[in-house]
Design an enzyme around this catalytic site. Structure first.
Site, PDB file in Angstrom:
ATOM      1  N   ASP A  14      -7.244 -43.069  13.925  1.00 31.24           N
ATOM      2  CA  ASP A  14      -6.205 -43.461  14.890  1.00 31.24           C
ATOM      3  C   ASP A  14      -4.804 -43.135  14.383  1.00 31.24           C
ATOM      4  OD1 ASP A  14      -8.267 -44.718  16.531  1.00 31.24           O
ATOM      5  OD2 ASP A  14      -8.265 -46.305  15.027  1.00 31.24           O
ATOM      6  N   HIS A  42      -9.224 -39.158  20.902  1.00 31.16           N
ATOM      7  CA  HIS A  42      -7.892 -38.594  20.732  1.00 31.16           C
ATOM      8  C   HIS A  42      -7.110 -38.793  22.019  1.00 31.16           C
ATOM      9  CE1 HIS A  42      -9.034 -35.585  17.304  1.00 31.16           C
ATOM     10  NE2 HIS A  42      -8.964 -36.830  16.912  1.00 31.16           N
TER      11      HIS A  42
END
EC number: 6.3.4.4
Length: 426
Positions: A14, A42
């Site tokens: 992340d 993503h």
């Protein structure tokens, strides 16, 4: 750009790799996803929209880029087809998407097993996404799994499914008391998936290596990150693949000698999802503030992420393992407005200071972070800056300290969520 670049996450995932890949894909001809499955996510903001990608490389948002899902990825065909349809609905063409015929499949029983295994672990659960990724990689290692190419050959698919079907049903019914799967339904379902995905399926190893020989510029896109690597991460609180540079070579099908530059993506603070040690975690209002301001909720699961100060012990470790040449620093804007900002430079444990991440989870849990403190900056100062010299002095000190401590130069700085919110340094 160098001909072959690898983009790797340096923390627990992340970090904002999708945005960095999207930015760098402008200069590339080929973008490759090499490992993981739809447990990764993503997020890219482009064309005034937010795109959440789980299996398809971020380069798909450019019309003229070849996008490859490599042999190291485990593919849930249902999820992949949904992602393709979602992009097409938004006017994004997927004609330039290619899927490795050697990639392994996530089967319906993998998802059931993942969920049930997590449930039985109780308080010792690993915090998986329950997408079947671990069980799929387990079957791959046991040499009992089915691959993408099998969906194009019904006879082969039937033969391979028969070898595992009875055993999986016995586990599902006798151990977990689930309804048995029906062979015919599984076969019909996956033959249908094969028909839909057939135009995308090819020998991507040949395709990629031919592209390299032709002088094409390639971007290797990592999912997850170094601290979730099966060997190098906080085992057992890790993923089931290798989201490090070595794993990219295996998962894409290229030789290590071809990778000319490794870019490490570093978030300006640290987050992780699920369980496992997190030395710099903030269990206070600052941690909550970072979570809300940074929109730190999982792309795949929606789970709130644990937040904490930037941990350079972790980043240093990632730089060492991956041979990182340059750093892309993301989400600097999220720290705006804090009067003081801390950075961890070491772990104090039993009278010693550790400068690299330990193997022992006990040490990682019980160590005391050693912090350096920095003056904060305002959001207005960050938003107004379009080049490095325009950043506030305190932010530049923060960035230059990261460079000094890690030995890697920062060359990109993320100052907001939009595609254009990036400063190029040097």
């Amino acid at each position: 750009m160098q001909q072959i670049r690898a983009i790797v996450g340096t923390q627990w995932g992340d970090e904002g790799k999708g945005k960095i890949v999207d930015f760098l894909a402008k200069e590339a001809d080929v973008v490759v996803r090499a490992q993981g499955g739809n447990n990764a996510g993503h997020t890219v903001e482009a064309f005034g929209k937010v795109f959440k990608l789980h299996l398809i490389p971020s380069g798909i948002l450019y019309k003229d880029k070849l996008n490859i899902i490599g042999n190291g990825v485990v593919i849930d065909p249902e999820s992949l087809i949904q992602e393709i349809e979602s992009l097409e609905k938004e006017g994004i063409s997927t004609e330039n998407l290619k899927i490795s015929d050697r990639a392994h499949l996530v089967m319906p029983y993998h998802k059931i097993l993942d969920e049930e295994q997590e449930r039985l672990r109780g308080e010792e659960s690993l915090g998986t996404t329950k997408r079947g990724i671990g069980p799929a990689y387990t079957d791959k290692t046991e040499r009992t799994n089915l691959r993408v190419c099998d969906m194009l050959d019904e006879e082969e698919f039937v033969q391979k499914l028969r070898t595992v079907y009875e055993r999986k049903n016995q586990i599902l019914t006798h151990v977990y008391h689930k309804t048995p799967m029906k062979f015919g339904e599984l076969l019909e379902q996956f033959m249908k998936y094969g028909e839909i995905l057939k135009p995308y399926i090819t020998d991507t190893i040949k395709l990629l290596n031919d592209s390299i020989k032709a002088g094409k510029k390639v971007l290797l896109e990592g999912a997850q990150a170094t601290m979730l690597d099966l060997d190098y991460g906080t085992y057992p609180y890790v993923t089931s693949s290798h989201p490090t540079v070595g794993g990219f070579c295996i998962g894409a099908g290229i030789a290590p000698k071809y990778i000319q530059e490794v870019i490490g993506v570093v978030k300006a603070y640290t987050t992780r999802v699920g369980k496992g040690p997190f030395p710099t975690e903030l269990l206070d209002e600052i941690g909550n503030s970072i979570r809300e301001k940074g929109r730190e909720y999982g792309t795949t699961t929606g789970r709130p992420r644990r937040c904490g100060w930037l941990d350079l012990v972790v980043v240093r470790y990632a730089v060492l393992i991956n041979g990182i040449d340059k750093i892309a620093l993301t989400k600097l804007d999220t720290l705006s407005g804090l009067p003081k900002i801390k950075v961890c430079v070491g772990y104090k444990y039993e009278g010693k200071v550790l400068d690299l991440f330990p193997a022992s989870l006990r040490v990682a849990r019980e160590c005391e972070p050693v912090y350096e403190e920095f003056e904060g900056w305002s959001e207005e100062e960050i938003k107004a800056a379009k080049e490095y010299e325009a950043l506030p002095k305190s932010a530049k000190r923060y960035i230059e300290f990261i460079e000094k401590e890690t030995g890697a130069k920062v060359f990109l700085i993320g100052t907001g969520p939009a595609r254009e919110d990036i400063i190029i340094k040097d």
